[in-house]
Design an enzyme around this catalytic site. Structure first.
Site, PDB file in Angstrom:
ATOM      1  N   GLY A 139      77.686 -11.341 -21.204  1.00 47.93           N
ATOM      2  CA  GLY A 139      78.905 -12.147 -21.187  1.00 47.93           C
ATOM      3  C   GLY A 139      80.172 -11.366 -20.912  1.00 47.93           C
ATOM      4  N   HIS A 189      76.188   0.282 -27.257  1.00 50.90           N
ATOM      5  CA  HIS A 189      77.139   0.792 -28.252  1.00 50.90           C
ATOM      6  C   HIS A 189      77.590   2.207 -27.952  1.00 50.90           C
ATOM      7  CE1 HIS A 189      74.952  -2.452 -30.383  1.00 50.90           C
ATOM      8  NE2 HIS A 189      76.181  -2.764 -30.712  1.00 50.90           N
TER       9      HIS A 189
HETATM   10  N1  GLN Z   1      78.959 -13.166 -25.130  1.00 44.96           N
HETATM   11  C1  GLN Z   1      79.412 -12.214 -26.082  1.00 44.96           C
HETATM   12  C2  GLN Z   1      79.839 -10.939 -25.376  1.00 44.96           C
HETATM   13  O1  GLN Z   1      79.257 -10.575 -24.422  1.00 44.96           O
HETATM   14  C3  GLN Z   1      78.336 -11.888 -27.102  1.00 44.96           C
HETATM   15  C4  GLN Z   1      78.825 -10.984 -28.183  1.00 44.96           C
HETATM   16  C5  GLN Z   1      77.873 -10.825 -29.346  1.00 44.96           C
HETATM   17  O2  GLN Z   1      76.696 -11.110 -29.240  1.00 44.96           O
HETATM   18  N2  GLN Z   1      78.327 -10.339 -30.458  1.00 44.96           N
HETATM   19  O3  GLN Z   1      80.740 -10.257 -25.758  1.00 44.96           O
END
Ligand code: GLN
Ligand code: ZN
Length: 772
Positions: free
Chosen positions: A449, A712
């Site tokens: 996303g 991360h």
């Molecule tokens: N769609 C969100 C993003 O890509 C998902 C974030 C999440 O899963 N914490 O940032």
């Protein structure tokens, strides 16, 4: 008389001073002394707030620079050798365990490179604690200048006799784990640990502490027999110290202890028992019946986990029920848990609509509530008549407000049908229609996303929020960002695109700001972990969607891209879990309202030409009730229903995705399957690929994209590495089921590493395609 007490107070300060002080220290901008002084100043300020409110029993040692469990890890010398070997200053060793430490050699000081200890959620709250990490031959050693004693004396010097707070020995060990490569069952170390508690209690008594609060919150869990059996000998030992130790108040919270009531029956020598009567008011009778003839009940009637004004009438009734059985001298009025989970003070909120501001109570205000309830019960309602009247008026206003009584929302909920939870056809029919429309290759690639939230994006958003640029200018900027990420995705050769979420500050706040029924604070910060604080939105009323929330951006993105565009929404459970929910209607009702609002959004996206729609539910698992059984099955039922209601309004040919930031589904796989999402993307790159076995065992028929690399870290995975990971996944998943994607959204990454990693990912997918 009925006394008043607080189990713990937020430590960040009214303006997050503690965050600022620790971060400045970490950045090398201030000295250790400056940091320690700031901690001291804050402690004193927080004790005074409680004293001025009229609280009789004020906690100490509830303060921590990073985390209270971490403080205790250091207090008992449970520090793995990989930290002690550097001979760091205690405060640096402490932070090294909390957040890791990397620093180059400096003169005769060697380089330091050590990762943090594991940090996990504190029960079902959004606070995180550092896990005690034990060695097979773990030994313990009490700090020579124990923090609980130091802080008790500090308060005493200021004229305040406090009740020190400790995490109890059984919980401390049970919440811990063996270190890597070790096999100790932490509870087996209890005999070695207990003498330290005895020693500490004696020191506290010598310092002048009459009572001590010992938290054993694990009593709300289902416990292994061995752990359950550990309570009796442990507390007999501590109880045997008699008058050479403070009297013990054993505290439980976040659940009921009825299923462990036999433990309590064995602890009749303890001075007092604290229970959470906000979460589980029905446990009162059982606990009252189990108390010994002189034991005191600490009644947690003021919510430590939420921001609502306490309903005085209800709280007083509860306390009166206990007083009837025990008499006034054997009942204490208390916060349900530590107030750590609530913001510091409502006084900092200048922009709240006065109507709703009157419904709230933050930590400082809650201390006044606790004192008021205690006074009402001790001296009779007339002694606090004005406060009671004002409270009743506020409760009444909230109950009858337009915000909590939206007839249109209520009617719509009444008319929800079972069919609305079901897609038109079963998966095989759907996937055929989707395939026809989307025309995707084998091993389709996509992202989760968000793309990097660059400095420029933050600058423009800030300018827009401050009114320095117009809505039209901001919109133009966002469009340009979308154009850029579409172009990049074309160049990378991804198969399903996203618009990149440049317009979103936060995945829940963004939606909350566009829905009726939500409110926001300017300063309502709550500690999440270490120096990190979050400012949860508040569900204040019935939720509805006045207008489309994401359609403009997604539709625009779809209109300029050659490949399918994936719309991006935050699911009903995540919106609810990462907010302060209402306490006047059940969470299932709030989830359904959110689901209906999202359902309209999903259908609008489809109508706008967006035929792939992802509804993120990373918070689904953390909402799981702490104990197995009915409460948990009920939760999963309404949570799954909410997701299905939100997503089932579309045609067969529209593809519904969902995303989770974990892949441990073993305990509730049936619920994940019941979501009926066409495609699941899950975090998996750092976990054992074996976790995917559950999909085979349960013959899961739909599509899955287990993350192929960790987002991360800035590290770029090689194509070979990704290839090997995919190969491993193919042991568990069929080629026609497998999607290729990263672990999670990329918003915290830089563009450079993002492009490099995605290039390798796409190439790995292409190589597999050629093979199959
Ligand atoms: N769609 C969100 C993003 O890509 C998902 C974030 C999440 O899963 N914490 O940032
Ligand atoms: Zn995620």
């Amino acid at each position: 008389m009925v006394q008043s007490s607080v189990l713990g107070f937020p430590r960040m300060g009214a303006n997050r001073e503690l965050k600022k002080a620790t971060e400045a220290y970490w950045a090398g901008k201030t000295t250790k002394e400056e940091l320690l002084n700031e901690g001291k100043r804050l402690r004193l300020e927080h004790w005074k707030i409680q004293k001025d409110a009229g609280i009789d029993i004020i906690p100490s040692n509830d303060f921590a620079f990073y985390d209270q469990v971490l403080s205790q890890i250091q207090l008992f010398g449970v520090v793995p050798e990989r930290y002690t070997k550097y001979n760091l200053d205690p405060i640096d060793e402490y932070f090294a365990m909390g957040r890791g430490l990397q620093r180059p050699a400096d003169g005769d000081k060697p380089a330091v490179d050590v990762p943090a200890l594991e940090m996990v959620k504190w029960f079902d709250s959004n606070y995180h604690y550092v896990k005690p990490t034990l060695q097979d031959n773990q030994s313990f050693k009490l700090d020579s200048n124990p923090k609980p004693v130091v802080e008790f004396l500090e308060a005493k010097e200021a004229g305040i006799i406090t009740r020190p707070v400790l995490l109890g020995p059984v919980s401390f060990l049970h919440l811990g784990k063996p270190d890597r490569g070790q096999s100790i069952d932490p509870i087996d170390a209890l005999d070695k640990l207990l003498p330290l508690y005895s020693d500490l209690l004696k020191q506290l008594k010598d310092a002048g502490a009459e009572t001590v609060q010992i938290d054993e919150p694990i009593l709300v869990y289902d416990l292994p027999e061995k752990v359950k059996a550990a309570f009796k000998p442990a507390y007999e030992k501590l109880g045997s110290l008699g008058s050479s130790a403070p009297k013990i108040v054993l505290a439980t919270y976040f659940g009921d202890i009825v299923h462990n009531i036999d433990v309590l029956e064995n602890l009749k020598s303890l001075y007092a028992i604290h229970i959470d009567l906000v979460r589980n008011p029905e446990q009162l009778d059982t606990v009252l019946a189990a108390l010994g003839p002189n034991q005191i009940l600490s009644a947690g009637v003021v919510d430590g986990r939420n921001i609502w004004k306490t309903n005085f009438q209800k709280a007083i009734e509860k306390v009166e029920a206990a007083v009837q059985k025990l008499g006034k001298d054997r009942v204490i009025v208390a916060s349900s848990s530590s107030l750590l989970h609530t913001p510091h003070t409502l006084k900092s909120e200048k922009n709240l609509d006065p109507e709703i501001a009157d419904w709230f109570s933050f930590a400082s205000e809650k201390t006044v509530e606790i004192a008021t309830i205690a006074k009402a019960v001790t001296e009779g309602p007339a002694s606090v008549r004005e406060a009671l009247e004002a409270n009743a008026k506020s409760q009444q206003a909230r109950a009858s407000s337009k915000r909590t009584n939206d007839q249109a929302v209520k009617e719509r909920q009444q008319n929800v049908t079972p069919e609305q939870h079901n897609r038109k056809s079963e998966f095989p029919v759907r996937i055929a229609a989707q395939q026809k429309r989307l025309n995707l290759p084998l091993f389709p690639t996509t992202t989760i996303g968000s793309f990097p939230q660059t400095k420029e994006i933050r600058i423009q958003r800030n300018k827009f929020t401050k009114g320095e640029i117009s809505a039209a200018e901001y919109e133009k900027f966002i469009e340009k960002e979308i154009q850029d990420v579409v172009k990049i995705q074309e160049e990378l050769g991804l198969d399903v695109f996203v618009h990149g979420e440049p317009e979103r500050n936060d995945m829940v706040q963004y939606f909350g700001e566009r829905l009726n029924g939500y409110a926001f604070t300017t300063n309502g910060w709550v500690q999440s972990y270490g120096s990190r604080c979050v400012r949860p939105p508040i569900v204040v009323g019935d939720i509805s969607r006045p207008a489309p929330m994401t359609v403009k951006e997604s539709k625009y993105a779809a209109s300029i891209s050659k490949k399918p565009m994936k719309g991006m929404l935050t699911g009903p459970i995540t919106c609810l879990r990462w907010s302060f929910p209402r306490d006047d209607v059940h969470q299932s009702v709030q989830a359904q309202q959110l689901a209906l609002a999202l359902r309209d959004e999903v259908v609008d996206l489809e109508q706008g030409g967006v035929y792939v729609i992802q509804v993120d539910e990373p918070a689904l698992r953390e909402g799981l009730p702490l104990r197995k059984g009915k409460e948990r099955t009920d939760y999963l039922k309404w949570a799954v229903d909410a997701f299905r209601l939100a997503t089932a309004g579309v045609e067969d040919g529209t593809q519904i995705h969902s995303h989770f930031c974990y892949s441990e589904f073993q305990d509730f796989f049936y619920a994940i399957a019941a979501l009926d999402a066409d495609v699941l993307s899950i975090e998996n790159s750092k976990s054992d690929a074996k976790l995917l076995k559950v999909f085979v065992d349960e013959a899961y028929p739909r599509h899955i994209g287990p993350g192929v690399y960790d987002i991360h870290s800035p590290r770029v995975p090689s194509q070979q590495e990704i290839h090997d990971r995919i190969q491993e996944m193919l042991q568990y998943l069929k080629p026609e089921q497998l999607w290729i994607d990263p672990d999670c959204g990329l918003k915290t990454r830089q563009w450079k590493e993002t492009k490099a990693a995605l290039t390798n990912m796409v190439n790995a997918a292409k190589a597999f395609r050629a093979q199959y």
